[in-house]
Design a protein around this motif. Structure first.
Motif, PDB file in Angstrom:
ATOM      1  N   LYS A 264      47.737 -64.562  20.694  1.00 43.90           N
ATOM      2  CA  LYS A 264      48.196 -64.805  19.319  1.00 43.90           C
ATOM      3  C   LYS A 264      48.089 -63.534  18.479  1.00 43.90           C
ATOM      4  O   LYS A 264      48.984 -63.219  17.683  1.00 43.90           O
ATOM      5  CB  LYS A 264      47.349 -65.928  18.710  1.00 43.90           C
ATOM      6  CG  LYS A 264      47.784 -66.358  17.308  1.00 43.90           C
ATOM      7  CD  LYS A 264      49.138 -67.028  17.329  1.00 43.90           C
ATOM      8  CE  LYS A 264      49.473 -67.629  15.966  1.00 43.90           C
ATOM      9  NZ  LYS A 264      50.870 -68.106  15.907  1.00 43.90           N
TER      10      LYS A 264
ATOM     11  N   ASP B  17      51.438 -61.769  16.863  1.00 43.62           N
ATOM     12  CA  ASP B  17      51.620 -61.670  15.410  1.00 43.62           C
ATOM     13  C   ASP B  17      51.560 -60.242  14.897  1.00 43.62           C
ATOM     14  O   ASP B  17      51.809 -59.991  13.717  1.00 43.62           O
ATOM     15  CB  ASP B  17      50.538 -62.504  14.700  1.00 43.62           C
ATOM     16  CG  ASP B  17      50.729 -64.001  14.938  1.00 43.62           C
ATOM     17  OD1 ASP B  17      51.793 -64.380  15.460  1.00 43.62           O
ATOM     18  OD2 ASP B  17      49.795 -64.765  14.619  1.00 43.62           O
ATOM     19  N   SER B  18      51.202 -59.300  15.740  1.00 43.06           N
ATOM     20  CA  SER B  18      51.027 -57.919  15.285  1.00 43.06           C
ATOM     21  C   SER B  18      52.368 -57.178  15.256  1.00 43.06           C
ATOM     22  O   SER B  18      53.167 -57.265  16.191  1.00 43.06           O
ATOM     23  CB  SER B  18      50.051 -57.189  16.220  1.00 43.06           C
ATOM     24  OG  SER B  18      50.070 -55.809  15.982  1.00 43.06           O
ATOM     25  N   ASP B  19      52.586 -56.419  14.208  1.00 41.91           N
ATOM     26  CA  ASP B  19      53.790 -55.601  14.121  1.00 41.91           C
ATOM     27  C   ASP B  19      53.806 -54.519  15.202  1.00 41.91           C
ATOM     28  O   ASP B  19      54.868 -54.084  15.650  1.00 41.91           O
ATOM     29  CB  ASP B  19      53.879 -54.939  12.743  1.00 41.91           C
ATOM     30  CG  ASP B  19      54.096 -55.959  11.629  1.00 41.91           C
ATOM     31  OD1 ASP B  19      54.601 -57.063  11.940  1.00 41.91           O
ATOM     32  OD2 ASP B  19      53.751 -55.647  10.473  1.00 41.91           O
TER      33      ASP B  19
ATOM     34  N   GLN C  80      55.648 -55.753  18.439  1.00 43.84           N
ATOM     35  CA  GLN C  80      56.886 -56.513  18.329  1.00 43.84           C
ATOM     36  C   GLN C  80      57.999 -55.930  19.183  1.00 43.84           C
ATOM     37  O   GLN C  80      58.839 -56.662  19.725  1.00 43.84           O
ATOM     38  CB  GLN C  80      57.351 -56.563  16.862  1.00 43.84           C
ATOM     39  CG  GLN C  80      56.477 -57.407  15.951  1.00 43.84           C
ATOM     40  CD  GLN C  80      56.471 -58.872  16.362  1.00 43.84           C
ATOM     41  OE1 GLN C  80      57.506 -59.428  16.739  1.00 43.84           O
ATOM     42  NE2 GLN C  80      55.299 -59.502  16.289  1.00 43.84           N
TER      43      GLN C  80
ATOM     44  N   TYR D 110      43.119 -60.412  11.882  1.00 46.48           N
ATOM     45  CA  TYR D 110      43.630 -61.680  12.405  1.00 46.48           C
ATOM     46  C   TYR D 110      43.206 -62.793  11.455  1.00 46.48           C
ATOM     47  O   TYR D 110      42.016 -62.989  11.197  1.00 46.48           O
ATOM     48  CB  TYR D 110      43.066 -61.929  13.802  1.00 46.48           C
ATOM     49  CG  TYR D 110      43.412 -63.283  14.367  1.00 46.48           C
ATOM     50  CD1 TYR D 110      44.739 -63.643  14.604  1.00 46.48           C
ATOM     51  CD2 TYR D 110      42.414 -64.205  14.662  1.00 46.48           C
ATOM     52  CE1 TYR D 110      45.058 -64.887  15.121  1.00 46.48           C
ATOM     53  CE2 TYR D 110      42.722 -65.446  15.192  1.00 46.48           C
ATOM     54  CZ  TYR D 110      44.049 -65.788  15.418  1.00 46.48           C
ATOM     55  OH  TYR D 110      44.372 -67.014  15.930  1.00 46.48           O
TER      56      TYR D 110
ATOM     57  N   SER E 124      43.663 -69.182  13.438  1.00 49.99           N
ATOM     58  CA  SER E 124      44.687 -70.172  13.750  1.00 49.99           C
ATOM     59  C   SER E 124      44.003 -71.479  14.122  1.00 49.99           C
ATOM     60  O   SER E 124      42.988 -71.486  14.825  1.00 49.99           O
ATOM     61  CB  SER E 124      45.560 -69.692  14.918  1.00 49.99           C
ATOM     62  OG  SER E 124      46.446 -70.708  15.338  1.00 49.99           O
TER      63      SER E 124
ATOM     64  N   ASP F 235      55.260 -71.050  19.364  1.00 50.70           N
ATOM     65  CA  ASP F 235      54.551 -69.857  19.842  1.00 50.70           C
ATOM     66  C   ASP F 235      55.147 -69.313  21.137  1.00 50.70           C
ATOM     67  O   ASP F 235      54.781 -68.217  21.578  1.00 50.70           O
ATOM     68  CB  ASP F 235      53.069 -70.164  20.044  1.00 50.70           C
ATOM     69  CG  ASP F 235      52.308 -70.239  18.727  1.00 50.70           C
ATOM     70  OD1 ASP F 235      52.686 -69.518  17.794  1.00 50.70           O
ATOM     71  OD2 ASP F 235      51.351 -71.030  18.642  1.00 50.70           O
TER      72      ASP F 235
END
Length: 975
Positions: free
Chosen positions: A870, A874-876, A879, A924, A927, A936
């Motif tokens: 996760k 979610d990290s740039d 990507q 983070y 979640s 996801d």
């Protein structure tokens, strides 16, 4: 390609004699190309040496890139049914031992082979070759799967191999199944012996080979399935066979031309309840006649266990009669492994059954056996009596008669109950084949089952098919079936049974285990005791499921009409309810109250009070003993001894007067109930004082034939050396739950080196009871990345980089402060400022961990790898990773989950935390259920990657990371 000594020189260095011509010819072919799909060789021509050839070919190709090798690193030799003795494993272990010695001896003719194989591993400390039996119930069932590149030989059964290939490994956890499937379907040579007895699995292997090729992006590693048989199917193209040079070889010629004359004997009125008695009377009379004629080693093979037991009773001396002229032994598939191994050792040593030149005065023997001796027993007998069976079964049985072509008269008799010769009847085991075979035997011009004599008399086509044992075709293995099978976590609610593809429909042989335990009577919590000492494969006898249900329904009624091969199940009445009886099912102890609820794979746990009429179920003597201690020693290579007051008294009764008194004097204080207590209380101090003294006494003074003599010798002395006592700090004491017994389970967690098996992954680097230093998270991730990069060196650059990145990021979820507090064993506020850990230094204690988890609000089932995935998702920073889907999947699946859904772990009090690693520096946010939502992408990634790399290709990529993680955890790299 490396220039190693020629195959003939290598073979002679291994075995001290030249290879047969076919062996050298096949080796030359395999070294420069591929294996033939079919190898058709008669019995006794050394076909197990294909293992030697595979090792030689691998050594010759060791310097080639993996994509160019045709010789795989994993060599798997599989045989049908449970084997009597694993000849392939003994051969493989001998090769491995000789290569290990040669590695240290530059003058050895095997030295270059050993060096080449070691180079493949990438680890100079690794042995050139390892050998494992894959038999179920021992730690060897998983320790082979710790490296993707270690050259090794697996000897196994079809069930163990087939279930693993199809992602449903018997006895394998859901999370380890992908690794086993991947390693057996990549860089693997699968050798199916006696393929004519395994039609369904032969077809399944062909299907797996075909489906492997459907991957969109193939993992270029060698894989091939080859099949050994004397009678290949019509569709087998260009089989490898003996040629004229082979047939003229003096040894092969003697074996091919050995005469094996037989007579037919029909037994009248051998049907119904009289069947076993009539057959036993006829066969025993002929056996005695053979003994009188000077044949000293006689084999009797019958089709039903009950017939075998009737024969045993018939050949035993009756009261007032003289002792029998020969030793009479019974060998069936129902024997417990320890009993079977002891019997086989005795047969080999005392009666020289593996000798090509036995002593003229070898002690006489009559061995009574069922179908279990047809495959895997390299025994040689002087005379044979066999019940009528299909032609392929008869050829296997005659393969045990004068196997080495000795110059002697080797008579045989084929004995048939009269009902088996009638064409209107159908046998529950062999269908309509028996009367067809009987008629064909009567029409033979030359009644000789010698290989050369029978070959020209064999029919062909449909005429031959009518004489063979019934065999089911496997269902066609299709992509939708594999889509279900490859989902291992969670396993789909509806999923194909792998047995269908191993044995075919209606030919499955569902079985259950039977375990004897003496410590379960007169206690209120037998399930708790069983959970503390779970049953082991090495103490478990196996019986057909229907027979166990029949026995549970009516222990005193009925006879065992079953065989050691699949058969039509007889009809019988199953009662609705019984007194509860403990069973073991997939790692859990339960109480069985209905025979119909007993399932394949369950193990019945029988205390003494439930063993009445046990011989109706198992061919065990009434004095059959509980084998837990000896089984644990051989299955786990560690010591576990139940030492209750009951066991203490049983051991004391085996000691002589003086030693009896001393033993009682030493042990009495351990079992005393203090005056101020209402029940017995464990006193560690008393036990630590007493243990060395009573262990030493038992090691020295138990009778030599006592079943626990060896266990106590290992318990008292290091490696059985009577001059070196085992340190007291090696021991742990497990208390029986709820005071069910006055006593403890003595546990020694150190591998003692008694068994020859290599180490289990969890053993590597952990060979004592002292905890290792804690592993720092940064150091651990770096170490895993380095190992994973080496593992992936044969892959394209983009996949190498992806696996390395996944290794660096796989444990980010452990940065959760609550998890760090758990690893440190402290409160949450005490974690701040400490260097993050990957592994804890404190010993694992489930009770302490449960309390600590609750105080930290860490949910049950917390999965750090889901947080890791996760965080990266979610990290740039990640990507635009060129292999983003594979990167996320490898991280999420590195403990075997997320194939193809993520586990749902709700985290109502998730915490935010900082993440700093490599190029990633972020916070983070937490979640409530990481990776569990369909959005996801866990299922979508799983299926797209499965289509891309194939059903076995994707788990292979997962394995490269997972094996690196396991190896680094066991043996941390130095920073």
């Amino acid at each position: 390609m490396s220039q190693l000594p020629a195959f003939s020189e290598y073979f002679k260095a291994l075995w001290g004699h030249e290879p047969f011509p076919w062996q050298a010819r096949l080796a030359d072919q395999v070294v420069v190309g591929c294996w033939p799909e079919w190898i058709t060789l008669p019995t006794g021509t050394g076909k197990t040496s294909v293992i030697d050839i595979a090792v030689h070919a691998l050594a010759c190709q060791a310097r080639l890139p993996a994509a160019e090798r045709t010789a795989p690193v994993r060599i798997v030799f599989a045989v049908n049914r449970r084997i009597v003795v694993d000849e392939a494993f003994e051969r493989a272990r001998s090769i491995a031992d000789k290569l290990a010695k040669a590695l240290k001896d530059p003058d050895s003719p095997l030295h270059l082979h050993a060096c080449a194989l070691t180079a493949l591993t990438g680890d100079p400390a690794s042995p050139p070759l390892e050998a494992f039996p894959l038999r179920g119930g021992t730690f060897t069932d998983r320790s082979w799967a710790r490296s993707a590149f270690q050259p090794l030989i697996l000897s196994t059964t079809l069930d163990q191999l087939g279930s693993r290939l199809l992602f449903r490994g018997y006895g394998v956890t859901d999370y380890a199944r992908p690794v086993h499937a991947a390693l057996l379907a990549n860089d693997a040579l699968l050798i199916l012996d006696e393929a004519h007895t395994a039609t369904a699995f032969s077809q399944t292997l062909n299907g797996i080979s075909r489906l492997r090729a459907q991957a969109g992006e193939k993992i270029c590693l060698p894989f091939q399935a080859i099949q050994l048989t004397a009678t290949p199917p019509a569709e087998a193209s260009a089989p490898f066979q003996l040629d004229d040079e082979d047939r003229n070889h003096p040894i092969i010629s003697a074996r091919l031309n050995a005469s094996k004359p037989f007579e037919r004997i029909e037994v009248s009125e051998a049907k119904g309840k009289a069947r076993h008695k009539k057959l036993a009377e006829s066969i025993s009379a002929t056996a005695r006649a053979y003994l009188t004629d000077g044949h000293r080693r006689i084999l009797i093979v019958v089709n039903r266990v009950a017939t075998a037991e009737a024969l045993l009773a018939e050949l035993q001396p009756r009261k007032g009669q003289p002792a029998p002229e020969a030793k009479v032994e019974l060998l069936t598939g129902r024997l417990r492994p320890l009993d079977r191994d002891a019997l086989v050792r005795s047969l080999e040593e005392t009666h020289q059954l593996k000798s090509a030149n036995p002593d003229p005065d070898v002690p006489p023997l009559i061995l009574i056996a069922t179908q279990c001796i047809e495959v895997g027993a390299d025994f040689d007998f002087d005379a044979l009596l066999t019940e009528l069976a299909p032609l392929d079964n008869l050829r296997q049985r005659f393969g045990r008669l004068n196997r080495y072509g000795r110059s002697r008269n080797s008579p045989a008799a084929i004995i048939a109950p009269d009902e088996a010769t009638v064409h209107s009847s159908e046998d529950p085991i062999y269908g309509t084949a028996l009367p067809e075979v009987w008629s064909w035997l009567g029409s033979m011009e030359k009644t000789d089952f010698g290989l050369a004599a029978i070959a020209p008399q064999l029919p062909t086509g449909d005429d031959l098919a009518a004489l063979l044992a019934p065999a089911s075709d496997a269902p066609i293995l299709l992509a939708p079936h594999l889509d279900l099978l490859c989902q291992t976590s969670p396993e789909p609610h509806v999923s194909p049974d792998p047995a269908l593809y191993i044995h075919g429909p209606r030919r499955d042989f569902p079985e259950v285990g039977v375990v004897l335990r003496d410590d379960l009577d007169a206690i209120d919590s037998p399930l708790d005791v069983i959970a503390l000492t779970p049953p082991l494969g090495t103490e478990t006898a196996t019986v057909p499921l229907f027979l166990a249900r029949q026995w549970l329904s009516s222990p005193s009624a009925g006879n065992d009409e079953s065989s050691d091969t699949p058969m039509t199940q007889p009809a019988f009445k199953v009662v609705e309810g019984i007194d509860p009886i403990p069973i073991w099912r997939r790692g859990e102890a339960l109480l069985l109250t209905r025979p119909a609820d007993l399932r394949s794979g369950d193990a019945l746990i029988l205390p003494p009070s439930r063993r009445e009429h046990l011989r109706k179920l198992l061919p065990l003597p009434d004095t059959a003993a509980d084998q837990y201690e000896a089984a644990h020693l051989l299955a786990r290579d560690r010591i576990a001894i139940r030492f209750t007051r009951q066991q203490r008294d049983q051991l004391a009764s085996a000691l002589s007067g003086e030693h009896y008194s001393t033993f009682k004097e030493i042990t009495d204080p351990c079992f005393e109930i203090p005056e101020d207590e209402e029940k017995w209380v464990f006193d560690a101090k008393k036990w630590r004082v007493a243990l060395p003294a009573f262990a030493n006494l038992l090691a020295q003074h138990l009778p030599s034939d006592h079943p626990c003599k060896l266990v106590w010798q290992q318990a008292a002395w290091l490696n059985g050396d009577s001059n070196t006592p085992r340190p007291i700090h090696d021991w742990k004491f497990a208390i029986y739950p709820d005071n069910t017994h006055r006593g403890v389970i003595l546990q020694n967690l150190t591998r003692i080196g008694f068994t020859p098996w290599p180490l289990d992954p969890t053993d590597l680097g952990r060979q004592d009871n002292e905890s290792d230093n804690p592993a720092k998270l940064h150091d651990h991730s770096r170490g895993v990345a380095e190992r994973a990069t080496l593992n992936a060196a044969h892959l394209p650059e983009r996949l190498q980089s992806c696996i390395r990145d996944a290794a660096l990021l796989h444990d980010l979820g452990k940065l959760d402060p609550r998890f760090q507090a758990l690893l440190y064993g402290c409160f949450l506020h005490a974690v701040a400022g400490r260097e993050p850990l990957a592994k804890s230094e404190r010993p694992y204690n489930p009770r302490t961990d449960k309390v600590l988890r609750a105080s930290l609000n860490l949910p049950d089932g917390f999965r750090h790898e889901l947080l890791s995935a996760k965080i990266v998702a979610d990290s740039d920073t990640w990507q635009n990773h060129p292999e983003r889907d594979l990167l996320l999947h490898l991280i999420a699946s590195h403990h075997g989950r997320c194939r193809g859904f993520a586990p749902v772990v709700q985290d109502a009090q998730a915490m935010p935390f900082e993440v700093r690693v490599e190029d990633l520096d972020s916070v983070y946010p937490g979640s409530t259920a990481p990776m569990a939502a369909l959005s996801d992408g866990v299922p979508a990634r799983f299926w797209s990657l499965t289509r891309r790399f194939g059903w076995w290709g994707l788990p292979y990529l997962e394995s490269l990371l997972r094996l690196a993680d396991q190896a680094e955890s066991a043996n941390p790299s130095k920073p």
